[in-house]
Design a protein around this motif. Structure first.
Motif, PDB file in Angstrom:
ATOM      1  N   ARG A 139       0.770  -1.273   0.196  1.00 34.61           N
ATOM      2  CA  ARG A 139      -0.003   0.080   0.205  1.00 34.61           C
ATOM      3  C   ARG A 139       0.814   1.054  -0.012  1.00 34.61           C
ATOM      4  NH1 ARG A 139      -3.492  -3.175   3.335  1.00 34.61           N
ATOM      5  NH2 ARG A 139      -2.550  -2.547   5.077  1.00 34.61           N
ATOM      6  N   CYS A 140       1.915   1.344   0.744  1.00 31.33           N
ATOM      7  CA  CYS A 140       2.818   2.335   0.672  1.00 31.33           C
ATOM      8  C   CYS A 140       3.414   2.610  -0.663  1.00 31.33           C
ATOM      9  CB  CYS A 140       3.949   2.334   1.599  1.00 31.33           C
ATOM     10  SG  CYS A 140       3.741   2.356   3.447  1.00 31.33           S
ATOM     11  N   LYS A 141       3.846   1.718  -1.364  1.00 30.76           N
ATOM     12  CA  LYS A 141       4.448   1.806  -2.661  1.00 30.76           C
ATOM     13  C   LYS A 141       3.304   2.244  -3.634  1.00 30.76           C
ATOM     14  CE  LYS A 141       8.617   0.023  -1.964  1.00 30.76           C
ATOM     15  NZ  LYS A 141       9.979   0.555  -2.343  1.00 30.76           N
ATOM     16  N   GLU A 142       2.241   1.668  -3.499  1.00 30.97           N
ATOM     17  CA  GLU A 142       1.215   2.188  -4.354  1.00 30.97           C
ATOM     18  C   GLU A 142       0.943   3.683  -3.959  1.00 30.97           C
ATOM     19  OE1 GLU A 142      -2.046  -0.667  -3.337  1.00 30.97           O
ATOM     20  OE2 GLU A 142      -1.351  -2.375  -4.828  1.00 30.97           O
ATOM     21  N   SER A 143       0.832   3.856  -3.033  1.00 30.85           N
ATOM     22  CA  SER A 143       0.504   5.337  -2.421  1.00 30.85           C
ATOM     23  C   SER A 143       1.637   6.255  -3.111  1.00 30.85           C
ATOM     24  CB  SER A 143       0.511   5.268  -1.097  1.00 30.85           C
ATOM     25  OG  SER A 143      -0.717   4.973  -0.542  1.00 30.85           O
ATOM     26  N   MET A 144       2.726   5.853  -2.942  1.00 30.08           N
ATOM     27  CA  MET A 144       4.051   6.720  -3.862  1.00 30.08           C
ATOM     28  C   MET A 144       3.861   6.755  -5.228  1.00 30.08           C
ATOM     29  SD  MET A 144       7.458   5.679  -1.290  1.00 30.08           S
ATOM     30  CE  MET A 144       7.453   4.013  -1.922  1.00 30.08           C
ATOM     31  N   ALA A 145       3.381   5.660  -5.987  1.00 31.58           N
ATOM     32  CA  ALA A 145       3.172   5.579  -7.302  1.00 31.58           C
ATOM     33  C   ALA A 145       2.375   6.498  -7.746  1.00 31.58           C
ATOM     34  CB  ALA A 145       2.906   4.105  -7.815  1.00 31.58           C
ATOM     35  N   ALA A 146       0.988   6.416  -6.968  1.00 32.55           N
ATOM     36  CA  ALA A 146       0.074   7.351  -7.221  1.00 32.55           C
ATOM     37  C   ALA A 146       0.292   8.781  -6.889  1.00 32.55           C
ATOM     38  CB  ALA A 146      -1.446   7.083  -6.196  1.00 32.55           C
ATOM     39  N   ALA A 147       1.080   9.084  -5.989  1.00 30.91           N
ATOM     40  CA  ALA A 147       1.511  10.458  -5.673  1.00 30.91           C
ATOM     41  C   ALA A 147       2.319  10.964  -7.058  1.00 30.91           C
ATOM     42  CB  ALA A 147       2.154  10.455  -4.484  1.00 30.91           C
ATOM     43  N   LEU A 148       3.342  10.251  -7.829  1.00 31.18           N
ATOM     44  CA  LEU A 148       4.030  10.600  -8.578  1.00 31.18           C
ATOM     45  C   LEU A 148       3.096  10.721  -9.965  1.00 31.18           C
ATOM     46  CD1 LEU A 148       7.119   8.596  -8.060  1.00 31.18           C
ATOM     47  CD2 LEU A 148       7.059  11.001  -7.988  1.00 31.18           C
TER      48      LEU A 148
ATOM     49  N   GLY B 107       2.472  14.252 -11.809  1.00 28.22           N
ATOM     50  CA  GLY B 107       2.764  14.195 -13.374  1.00 28.22           C
ATOM     51  C   GLY B 107       4.336  14.101 -13.321  1.00 28.22           C
ATOM     52  N   LYS B 108       4.903  13.699 -12.305  1.00 29.21           N
ATOM     53  CA  LYS B 108       6.514  13.665 -11.846  1.00 29.21           C
ATOM     54  C   LYS B 108       6.859  12.364 -12.204  1.00 29.21           C
ATOM     55  CE  LYS B 108       6.992  17.788  -9.379  1.00 29.21           C
ATOM     56  NZ  LYS B 108       7.680  18.644  -8.745  1.00 29.21           N
ATOM     57  N   ASN B 109       7.751  11.923 -13.034  1.00 30.18           N
ATOM     58  CA  ASN B 109       8.497  10.489 -13.177  1.00 30.18           C
ATOM     59  C   ASN B 109       9.417  10.524 -12.384  1.00 30.18           C
ATOM     60  OD1 ASN B 109       6.537   9.777 -15.114  1.00 30.18           O
ATOM     61  ND2 ASN B 109       7.958  10.535 -16.969  1.00 30.18           N
ATOM     62  N   LYS B 110      10.090  11.377 -11.762  1.00 31.60           N
ATOM     63  CA  LYS B 110      11.343  11.445 -10.985  1.00 31.60           C
ATOM     64  C   LYS B 110      11.421  12.362  -9.923  1.00 31.60           C
ATOM     65  CE  LYS B 110      14.552   9.356 -14.278  1.00 31.60           C
ATOM     66  NZ  LYS B 110      15.792   9.490 -15.047  1.00 31.60           N
ATOM     67  N   ILE B 111      11.643  11.932  -8.687  1.00 30.00           N
ATOM     68  CA  ILE B 111      11.878  13.164  -7.734  1.00 30.00           C
ATOM     69  C   ILE B 111      13.132  12.470  -6.972  1.00 30.00           C
ATOM     70  CG2 ILE B 111      10.932  13.867  -5.353  1.00 30.00           C
ATOM     71  CD1 ILE B 111       8.469  13.746  -6.470  1.00 30.00           C
ATOM     72  N   LYS B 112      14.195  13.715  -6.598  1.00 33.77           N
ATOM     73  CA  LYS B 112      15.332  13.501  -5.868  1.00 33.77           C
ATOM     74  C   LYS B 112      15.308  13.963  -4.584  1.00 33.77           C
ATOM     75  CE  LYS B 112      20.279  13.783  -6.118  1.00 33.77           C
ATOM     76  NZ  LYS B 112      21.582  13.721  -6.958  1.00 33.77           N
ATOM     77  N   THR B 113      15.268  13.374  -3.466  1.00 33.25           N
ATOM     78  CA  THR B 113      15.557  13.876  -2.215  1.00 33.25           C
ATOM     79  C   THR B 113      16.977  13.678  -1.670  1.00 33.25           C
ATOM     80  OG1 THR B 113      14.954  11.796  -0.850  1.00 33.25           O
ATOM     81  CG2 THR B 113      12.950  13.076  -1.639  1.00 33.25           C
ATOM     82  N   ASN B 114      17.243  14.136  -0.360  1.00 38.26           N
ATOM     83  CA  ASN B 114      18.611  14.154   0.079  1.00 38.26           C
ATOM     84  C   ASN B 114      18.852  12.610   0.529  1.00 38.26           C
ATOM     85  OD1 ASN B 114      18.895  16.657   0.373  1.00 38.26           O
ATOM     86  ND2 ASN B 114      18.167  17.047   2.351  1.00 38.26           N
ATOM     87  N   GLU B 115      17.899  12.071   0.553  1.00 38.47           N
ATOM     88  CA  GLU B 115      18.234  10.385   0.940  1.00 38.47           C
ATOM     89  C   GLU B 115      17.979   9.295  -0.399  1.00 38.47           C
ATOM     90  OE1 GLU B 115      17.103   8.911   4.613  1.00 38.47           O
ATOM     91  OE2 GLU B 115      16.339  10.721   5.269  1.00 38.47           O
ATOM     92  N   PHE B 116      17.044   9.573  -0.915  1.00 38.60           N
ATOM     93  CA  PHE B 116      16.569   8.548  -2.327  1.00 38.60           C
ATOM     94  C   PHE B 116      16.409   9.251  -3.316  1.00 38.60           C
ATOM     95  CE2 PHE B 116      14.994   6.998   1.824  1.00 38.60           C
ATOM     96  CZ  PHE B 116      15.534   5.804   2.071  1.00 38.60           C
ATOM     97  N   ASN B 117      16.320   8.573  -4.324  1.00 37.13           N
ATOM     98  CA  ASN B 117      16.000   9.040  -5.860  1.00 37.13           C
ATOM     99  C   ASN B 117      14.684   8.105  -6.227  1.00 37.13           C
ATOM    100  OD1 ASN B 117      18.038  10.626  -6.350  1.00 37.13           O
ATOM    101  ND2 ASN B 117      19.397   8.959  -6.947  1.00 37.13           N
ATOM    102  N   PHE B 118      13.524   8.812  -6.440  1.00 31.30           N
ATOM    103  CA  PHE B 118      12.362   8.133  -6.611  1.00 31.30           C
ATOM    104  C   PHE B 118      12.211   8.048  -8.327  1.00 31.30           C
ATOM    105  CE2 PHE B 118      12.115   9.475  -2.413  1.00 31.30           C
ATOM    106  CZ  PHE B 118      11.851   8.061  -1.834  1.00 31.30           C
ATOM    107  N   SER B 119      11.586   7.089  -8.849  1.00 28.88           N
ATOM    108  CA  SER B 119      11.406   7.189 -10.290  1.00 28.88           C
ATOM    109  C   SER B 119      10.154   6.098 -10.640  1.00 28.88           C
ATOM    110  CB  SER B 119      12.395   6.699 -11.194  1.00 28.88           C
ATOM    111  OG  SER B 119      12.918   5.642 -11.069  1.00 28.88           O
ATOM    112  N   LEU B 120       9.396   6.495 -11.635  1.00 28.66           N
ATOM    113  CA  LEU B 120       7.975   5.841 -11.759  1.00 28.66           C
ATOM    114  C   LEU B 120       8.341   4.986 -12.847  1.00 28.66           C
ATOM    115  CD1 LEU B 120       5.166   5.722 -10.798  1.00 28.66           C
ATOM    116  CD2 LEU B 120       4.647   7.344 -12.708  1.00 28.66           C
ATOM    117  N   GLY B 121       8.230   3.483 -12.662  1.00 28.62           N
ATOM    118  CA  GLY B 121       8.314   2.600 -13.435  1.00 28.62           C
ATOM    119  C   GLY B 121       7.122   1.717 -13.657  1.00 28.62           C
TER     120      GLY B 121
END
Length: 174
Positions: free
Chosen positions: A85-94, A98-112
Protein backbone atom coordinates in the motif's frame (compact mmCIF):
# COMPACT_ATOMS: atom_id res chain seq x y z
CA UNK A 1 19.12 -54.16 34.52
CA UNK A 2 16.61 -51.80 36.12
CA UNK A 3 13.16 -52.08 34.54
CA UNK A 4 12.93 -48.31 33.93
CA UNK A 5 16.33 -48.15 32.25
CA UNK A 6 15.58 -50.89 29.72
CA UNK A 7 15.37 -49.66 26.17
CA UNK A 8 12.92 -51.06 23.65
CA UNK A 9 15.85 -52.88 22.04
CA UNK A 10 16.76 -54.40 25.44
CA UNK A 11 13.20 -55.67 25.83
CA UNK A 12 13.30 -57.20 22.34
CA UNK A 13 16.65 -58.82 23.22
CA UNK A 14 15.00 -60.29 26.34
CA UNK A 15 12.28 -61.81 24.16
CA UNK A 16 15.01 -63.37 22.01
CA UNK A 17 16.69 -64.78 25.15
CA UNK A 18 13.36 -66.26 26.22
CA UNK A 19 13.01 -67.75 22.74
CA UNK A 20 16.45 -69.39 23.06
CA UNK A 21 15.55 -70.80 26.51
CA UNK A 22 12.30 -72.14 25.03
CA UNK A 23 14.29 -73.88 22.29
CA UNK A 24 16.73 -75.27 24.86
CA UNK A 25 13.81 -76.67 26.88
CA UNK A 26 12.48 -78.25 23.66
CA UNK A 27 9.39 -76.05 23.61
CA UNK A 28 8.32 -76.69 27.20
CA UNK A 29 6.92 -73.57 28.85
CA UNK A 30 8.00 -73.92 32.47
CA UNK A 31 7.31 -71.57 35.40
CA UNK A 32 10.58 -69.69 34.90
CA UNK A 33 9.80 -68.97 31.23
CA UNK A 34 6.23 -67.97 32.03
CA UNK A 35 7.50 -65.54 34.70
CA UNK A 36 10.07 -64.11 32.27
CA UNK A 37 7.35 -63.69 29.63
CA UNK A 38 5.07 -61.97 32.10
CA UNK A 39 7.84 -59.59 33.22
CA UNK A 40 8.84 -58.86 29.63
CA UNK A 41 5.21 -58.28 28.58
CA UNK A 42 4.82 -55.83 31.46
CA UNK A 43 8.06 -54.04 30.55
CA UNK A 44 7.03 -53.87 26.89
CA UNK A 45 3.62 -52.44 27.81
CA UNK A 46 5.22 -49.84 30.09
CA UNK A 47 7.72 -48.91 27.39
CA UNK A 48 4.99 -48.58 24.74
CA UNK A 49 2.97 -46.42 27.15
CA UNK A 50 6.02 -44.18 27.52
CA UNK A 51 6.54 -43.96 23.76
CA UNK A 52 2.87 -43.09 23.23
CA UNK A 53 2.93 -40.39 25.93
CA UNK A 54 6.04 -38.90 24.35
CA UNK A 55 4.42 -39.08 20.90
CA UNK A 56 1.38 -37.23 22.21
CA UNK A 57 3.63 -34.60 23.81
CA UNK A 58 5.39 -34.13 20.45
CA UNK A 59 2.02 -33.81 18.68
CA UNK A 60 1.13 -31.07 21.16
CA UNK A 61 4.40 -29.33 20.37
CA UNK A 62 3.68 -29.64 16.64
CA UNK A 63 0.21 -28.10 17.11
CA UNK A 64 1.71 -25.25 19.13
CA UNK A 65 4.35 -24.62 16.46
CA UNK A 66 1.69 -24.70 13.73
CA UNK A 67 -0.33 -22.07 15.58
CA UNK A 68 2.80 -19.94 15.93
CA UNK A 69 3.52 -20.38 12.20
CA UNK A 70 -0.02 -19.25 11.40
CA UNK A 71 0.37 -16.23 13.64
CA UNK A 72 3.69 -15.25 12.01
CA UNK A 73 2.37 -15.87 8.48
CA UNK A 74 -0.60 -13.60 9.25
CA UNK A 75 1.73 -10.99 10.72
CA UNK A 76 4.06 -11.18 7.69
CA UNK A 77 1.11 -10.81 5.31
CA UNK A 78 -0.06 -7.70 7.16
CA UNK A 79 3.42 -6.19 6.87
CA UNK A 80 3.71 -7.22 3.19
CA UNK A 81 0.34 -5.59 2.47
CA UNK A 82 1.40 -2.44 4.32
CA UNK A 83 4.54 -2.19 2.17
CA UNK A 84 2.44 -2.77 -0.97
CA UNK A 85 0.00 0.00 0.00
CA UNK A 86 2.88 2.41 0.74
CA UNK A 87 4.46 1.68 -2.68
CA UNK A 88 1.09 2.07 -4.42
CA UNK A 89 0.54 5.39 -2.63
CA UNK A 90 3.98 6.64 -3.71
CA UNK A 91 3.28 5.61 -7.33
CA UNK A 92 -0.11 7.31 -7.21
CA UNK A 93 1.47 10.49 -5.84
CA UNK A 94 4.03 10.59 -8.65
CA UNK A 95 1.31 9.88 -11.24
CA UNK A 96 -1.07 12.57 -9.88
CA UNK A 97 1.68 15.18 -9.78
CA UNK A 98 2.84 14.23 -13.26
CA UNK A 99 6.40 13.67 -12.10
CA UNK A 100 8.34 10.62 -13.23
CA UNK A 101 11.36 11.35 -11.01
CA UNK A 102 11.98 13.03 -7.67
CA UNK A 103 15.34 13.32 -5.92
CA UNK A 104 15.53 13.84 -2.15
CA UNK A 105 18.49 14.04 0.19
CA UNK A 106 18.18 10.33 0.93
CA UNK A 107 16.60 8.64 -2.09
CA UNK A 108 15.94 8.88 -5.81
CA UNK A 109 12.38 8.03 -6.79
CA UNK A 110 11.31 7.18 -10.33
CA UNK A 111 8.08 5.87 -11.75
CA UNK A 112 8.39 2.52 -13.51
CA UNK A 113 6.02 0.13 -15.21
CA UNK A 114 5.88 -3.69 -15.03
CA UNK A 115 3.88 -6.23 -16.96
CA UNK A 116 2.22 -9.38 -15.73
CA UNK A 117 1.19 -11.87 -18.38
CA UNK A 118 -1.48 -14.48 -17.75
CA UNK A 119 -2.55 -17.32 -20.02
CA UNK A 120 -6.15 -18.50 -20.32
CA UNK A 121 -5.18 -22.09 -21.15
CA UNK A 122 -8.68 -23.45 -21.97
CA UNK A 123 -8.91 -20.94 -24.87
CA UNK A 124 -5.82 -22.40 -26.60
CA UNK A 125 -6.73 -24.80 -29.41
CA UNK A 126 -4.86 -28.09 -29.99
CA UNK A 127 -3.03 -26.81 -33.09
CA UNK A 128 -1.65 -23.80 -31.19
CA UNK A 129 -0.63 -26.09 -28.33
CA UNK A 130 1.31 -28.35 -30.70
CA UNK A 131 2.96 -25.32 -32.36
CA UNK A 132 4.03 -23.95 -28.98
CA UNK A 133 5.49 -27.35 -28.01
CA UNK A 134 7.35 -27.47 -31.36
CA UNK A 135 8.64 -23.90 -30.82
CA UNK A 136 9.93 -24.86 -27.36
CA UNK A 137 7.73 -22.36 -25.50
CA UNK A 138 5.51 -25.05 -23.96
CA UNK A 139 5.80 -28.66 -22.92
CA UNK A 140 3.44 -31.59 -22.94
CA UNK A 141 3.20 -32.88 -19.36
CA UNK A 142 2.16 -36.42 -18.49
CA UNK A 143 0.60 -36.75 -15.03
CA UNK A 144 -0.66 -39.95 -13.42
CA UNK A 145 -3.70 -39.75 -11.16
CA UNK A 146 -2.48 -41.99 -8.34
CA UNK A 147 -5.83 -42.61 -6.64
CA UNK A 148 -7.44 -43.75 -9.91
CA UNK A 149 -4.38 -45.92 -10.68
CA UNK A 150 -4.64 -47.56 -7.23
CA UNK A 151 -8.34 -48.23 -7.78
CA UNK A 152 -7.64 -49.86 -11.13
CA UNK A 153 -4.82 -52.17 -9.95
CA UNK A 154 -5.76 -52.71 -6.28
CA UNK A 155 -7.21 -56.19 -6.75
CA UNK A 156 -5.39 -57.03 -9.98
CA UNK A 157 -3.00 -59.98 -9.86
CA UNK A 158 -0.98 -58.65 -12.83
CA UNK A 159 0.42 -55.37 -11.54
CA UNK A 160 2.82 -53.79 -14.07
CA UNK A 161 6.50 -53.81 -13.12
CA UNK A 162 6.59 -49.99 -13.24
CA UNK A 163 4.39 -49.88 -10.12
CA UNK A 164 6.22 -50.20 -6.79
CA UNK A 165 4.14 -50.82 -3.69
CA UNK A 166 5.86 -50.12 -0.38
CA UNK A 167 4.11 -51.34 2.73
CA UNK A 168 4.77 -49.87 6.14
CA UNK A 169 3.64 -51.18 9.50
CA UNK A 170 2.11 -48.78 11.98
CA UNK A 171 0.64 -48.93 15.45
CA UNK A 172 -2.97 -47.97 16.20
CA UNK A 173 -3.51 -46.62 19.69
CA UNK A 174 -6.91 -46.44 21.27
Amino acid sequence: MDKKNKSLQDIIASYQEIEMKLIESEGELNKELEDLLSINDSELGDKLDGYEKFTRYLKGQINYLKSMEEMYVKRRRILDNSIKRCKESMAAALTITGKNKIKTNEFNFSLGKSEKWEIDTPLINDEDKLNMIDDGIAENVFKIHLSELKSKYKNDENIPDWININEKLFVRVS
